[in-house]
Scaffold this active site. Structure first.
Site, PDB file in Angstrom:
ATOM      1  N   ASP A 122      56.718  49.371 113.581  1.00 49.48           N
ATOM      2  CA  ASP A 122      56.206  49.472 114.951  1.00 49.48           C
ATOM      3  C   ASP A 122      57.383  49.461 115.929  1.00 49.48           C
ATOM      4  O   ASP A 122      58.313  48.683 115.756  1.00 49.48           O
ATOM      5  CB  ASP A 122      55.279  48.279 115.235  1.00 49.48           C
ATOM      6  CG  ASP A 122      54.262  48.592 116.318  1.00 49.48           C
ATOM      7  OD1 ASP A 122      54.472  49.572 117.049  1.00 49.48           O
ATOM      8  OD2 ASP A 122      53.266  47.855 116.445  1.00 49.48           O
ATOM      9  N   ILE A 123      57.323  50.331 116.920  1.00 48.54           N
ATOM     10  CA  ILE A 123      58.389  50.350 117.944  1.00 48.54           C
ATOM     11  C   ILE A 123      58.140  49.196 118.908  1.00 48.54           C
ATOM     12  O   ILE A 123      57.038  49.058 119.456  1.00 48.54           O
ATOM     13  CB  ILE A 123      58.412  51.696 118.704  1.00 48.54           C
ATOM     14  CG1 ILE A 123      58.676  52.859 117.731  1.00 48.54           C
ATOM     15  CG2 ILE A 123      59.473  51.675 119.812  1.00 48.54           C
ATOM     16  CD1 ILE A 123      58.562  54.239 118.342  1.00 48.54           C
ATOM     17  N   GLU A 166      52.115  54.245 117.898  1.00 49.93           N
ATOM     18  CA  GLU A 166      53.554  54.253 117.592  1.00 49.93           C
ATOM     19  C   GLU A 166      53.828  53.506 116.290  1.00 49.93           C
ATOM     20  O   GLU A 166      54.937  53.080 116.023  1.00 49.93           O
ATOM     21  CB  GLU A 166      54.363  53.651 118.759  1.00 49.93           C
ATOM     22  CG  GLU A 166      54.308  52.162 118.912  1.00 49.93           C
ATOM     23  CD  GLU A 166      53.107  51.673 119.718  1.00 49.93           C
ATOM     24  OE1 GLU A 166      53.101  50.497 120.057  1.00 49.93           O
ATOM     25  OE2 GLU A 166      52.175  52.466 119.995  1.00 49.93           O
TER      26      GLU A 166
END
Length: 234
Positions: A122-123, A166
């Protein structure tokens, strides 16, 4: 005859084309195969010739074979392109959510028996990127990260899918969690060093990664993903 250098132009040229296809078009398997097959057909035509000395039936056969090879190659290429479009995320150019669901439900052509490791990526603070730089910049960052994760994972037999907005899911068939954690840690530091161009600005992001392992076949893949997701938030 065979001693005549002119005789060898066709076969040698065909061999060069086949070698070039093997070297340069191995990822475009259908196009490479089509060009290579056609070069063989035309090499045979070159060797036998198409003149008065060759029976008409033979000449007709050459032409039919050339047409069939061409048509078959185009069909294969066309089908593979459609298939590619169905499973690839158009923005990130990695496997899409649909394909991810296929893997989770064990309907994808992939070995999922234990050991199987799953990494969730995950960003960090991605909303902040979108709010500060706009959605176009956000998309550029997403693409950069997805490609970096893909490059690192594929080198170790991993399969990367877009899981959510994302969030990425990375499947490692046959790998234990310890090995996967090491691969993903390297990948995490790779991402940290990347700068994404967004207009005049360069954006740096970090990712968080959670890893879990399927130790027995009775465990559903979803359970392993939830465990990796839980680890991600830690």
């Amino acid at each position: 005859g065979m001693s005549d250098y002119f005789f060898w132009i066709g076969p040698v040229l065909s061999l060069v084309i086949i070698l070039l296809c093997s070297a340069l078009l191995k990822n475009e398997f259908h196009i490479g195969g089509l060009i290579a097959s056609l070069s063989i057909v035309f090499a045979v035509i070159w060797v036998y010739g198409l003149d008065n000395g060759v029976p008409l039936k033979m000449q007709q056969l050459f032409m039919v074979v050339a047409a069939v090879v061409l048509l078959t190659g185009i069909m294969f290429h066309w089908v593979s392109k459609i298939e590619h479009r169905v499973v690839i995320d158009p923005l990130l150019q990695i496997y899409n959510r649909e394909y991810c669901s296929k893997i989770i439900s064990e309907q994808a052509p992939m070995e999922l028996s234990p050991p199987l490791s799953i990494a969730m990526v995950d960003i960090d603070h991605f909303k902040h990127v979108n709010d500060s730089y706009g959605h176009q910049a956000g998309d550029a960052v997403l693409y950069t990260v997805a490609q970096a994760v893909h490059a690192d994972a594929v080198a170790h037999g991993g399969i990367v899918c877009r899981y959510g907005g994302e969030e990425l899911a990375v499947f490692f068939p046959g790998k234990r969690v310890k090995e996967t954690a090491a691969i993903m840690n390297t990948c995490r530091t790779t991402v940290e060093k990347i700068l994404t161009d967004a207009g005049k600005k360069k954006i740096a992001v970090t990712v968080s990664v959670g890893v879990a392992e399927r130790t027995e076949s009775a465990q559903p893949v979803t359970l392993v993903m939830h465990a990796a997701d839980k680890a991600l938030y830690k």
